[in-house]
Design an enzyme around this catalytic site. Structure first.
Site, short mmCIF file in Angstrom:
data_model
loop_
_atom_site.label_atom_id
_atom_site.label_comp_id
_atom_site.label_asym_id
_atom_site.label_seq_id
_atom_site.Cartn_x
_atom_site.Cartn_y
_atom_site.Cartn_z
N GLY A 41 0.77 -1.25 0.00
CA GLY A 41 0.00 0.00 0.00
C GLY A 41 0.80 1.29 0.00
CG ASP A 100 -8.11 -0.16 10.82
OD1 ASP A 100 -8.70 0.46 11.72
OD2 ASP A 100 -8.68 -1.05 10.15
N GLY A 102 -3.42 -0.85 14.22
CA GLY A 102 -2.04 -0.66 14.67
C GLY A 102 -1.29 -1.99 14.84
CB THR A 104 0.12 -3.99 10.20
OG1 THR A 104 -1.11 -4.65 9.91
CG2 THR A 104 1.12 -4.27 9.10
CG LEU A 105 3.23 1.01 12.82
CD1 LEU A 105 4.02 0.97 11.53
CD2 LEU A 105 2.48 2.33 12.93
NE ARG A 162 -2.13 -2.79 -4.31
CZ ARG A 162 -2.13 -3.01 -2.99
NH1 ARG A 162 -2.09 -1.99 -2.16
NH2 ARG A 162 -2.18 -4.22 -2.49
P1 IMP Z 1 -3.83 -2.46 10.90
O1 IMP Z 1 -2.88 -3.57 11.23
O2 IMP Z 1 -5.24 -2.78 11.31
O3 IMP Z 1 -3.38 -1.13 11.45
O4 IMP Z 1 -3.92 -2.37 9.33
C1 IMP Z 1 -2.90 -1.81 8.59
C2 IMP Z 1 -2.89 -2.31 7.16
O5 IMP Z 1 -4.19 -2.70 6.74
C3 IMP Z 1 -2.47 -1.19 6.24
O6 IMP Z 1 -1.11 -1.32 5.94
C4 IMP Z 1 -3.30 -1.41 5.02
O7 IMP Z 1 -2.61 -2.25 4.13
C5 IMP Z 1 -4.52 -2.14 5.51
N1 IMP Z 1 -5.68 -1.22 5.70
C6 IMP Z 1 -6.19 -0.74 6.85
N2 IMP Z 1 -7.25 0.06 6.62
C7 IMP Z 1 -7.39 0.09 5.27
C8 IMP Z 1 -8.29 0.79 4.40
O8 IMP Z 1 -9.19 1.55 4.81
N3 IMP Z 1 -8.12 0.57 3.07
C9 IMP Z 1 -7.13 -0.23 2.56
N4 IMP Z 1 -6.27 -0.88 3.35
C10 IMP Z 1 -6.39 -0.73 4.68
#
Ligand code: IMP
Length: 172
Positions: A41, A100, A102, A104-105, A162
Site C-alpha cells: 500500500g 487502523d 495498529g 501491523t505496525l 491502487r
Molecule cells: P492495521 O494492522 O489494522 O493497522 O492495518 C494496517 C494495514 O491494513 C495497512 O497497511 C493497510 O494495508 C490495511 N488497511 C487498513 N485500513 C485500510 C483501508 O481503509 N483501506 C485499505 N487498506 C487498509
C-alpha cells in the site's frame, strides 16, 4: 459495483505530503534517513514523499500480509519480505499508508528495532484511530480519517483501485 465516495482530492494529498516532507527534512537536517516502506500500500505515498525530502535518503521495503480480500485485519501478520539494507546504527523511518488497529505496525516495529537502528520513527499518510488496539504513537501523520474502508493512492480492496490518484470511501 461498490460506490466510491470522495474523501481526499489529489491536490489535498499533494499539499499534505509536501508539508510532511518539509517537516521531516527539517527534523533530520544534516542526517541521512533510511525510509522503510510497507508494501504494497505505501509505495505511492513513499515515492511522492521522498521527492519532497531535501536530506540524503536510502529506501527499502518490508512486505506485510494481514488483509486478504476482507476489510478488517486478521490480527495475524506475516512478514513476507524483510529489510535488505543494513540499518544498524542508522536513523530509520517506517512509512505506512494507513494505520487502523495498529497491529501491523506493532509487529513491524518489533522487527525493525531488532535490527539495531539508532532511531526509529513512524510516518503514516492516514490515521484511522477508531479501531486502534495498540498504544503506538505516529511521529508524522497526514490526515486523521474516520472509520470506513478507503481505496486509491496505493490503497486497495482485493488489489483493485491502487492506481486512483485520489482517496475514496468504498461503500458496500
Ligand atoms: P492495521 O494492522 O489494522 O493497522 O492495518 C494496517 C494495514 O491494513 C495497512 O497497511 C493497510 O494495508 C490495511 N488497511 C487498513 N485500513 C485500510 C483501508 O481503509 N483501506 C485499505 N487498506 C487498509
Amino acid at each position: 459495483m461498490p460506490d466510491l465516495v470522495p474523501v481526499l482530492r489529489k491536490d489535498e494529498i499533494q499539499r499534505i505530503v509536501g508539508e510532511m516532507g518539509q517537516k521531516i527534512s527539517s527534523d533530520y537536517q544534516g542526517r541521512e534517513l533510511i525510509l522503510i516502506g510497507i508494501l504494497n500500500g505505501a509505495f505511492i505515498f513513499l515515492s511522492d514523499l521522498i521527492r519532497q525530502l531535501t536530506i540524503p535518503v536510502k529506501v527499502d521495503f518490508i512486505r506485510a500480509a494481514s488483509y486478504g480480500s476482507d476489510t478488517s485485519t486478521s490480527g495475524k501478520i506475516q512478514l513476507t519480505k524483510g529489510i535488505e539494507i543494513d540499518i544498524r546504527d542508522k536513523d530509520v523511518m517506517v512509512v505506512e499508508d494507513i494505520v487502523d488497529t495498529g497491529l501491523t505496525l506493532n509487529h513491524i516495529l518489533d522487527y525493525v528495532k531488532s535490527l539495531g537502528p539508532h532511531s526509529v520513527r513512524v510516518c503514516a499518510l492516514l490515521d484511522k484511530t477508531e479501531r486502534r488496539q495498540t498504544s503506538i504513537a505516529l511521529d508524522y501523520a497526514g490526515f486523521k480519517v474516520p472509520e470506513g474502508f478507503l481505496v486509491g493512492y496505493g490503497l486497495d480492496y482485493a488489489e483493485d483501485y491502487r492506481n486512483l490518484p485520489a482517496i475514496y470511501h468504498l461503500q458496500p
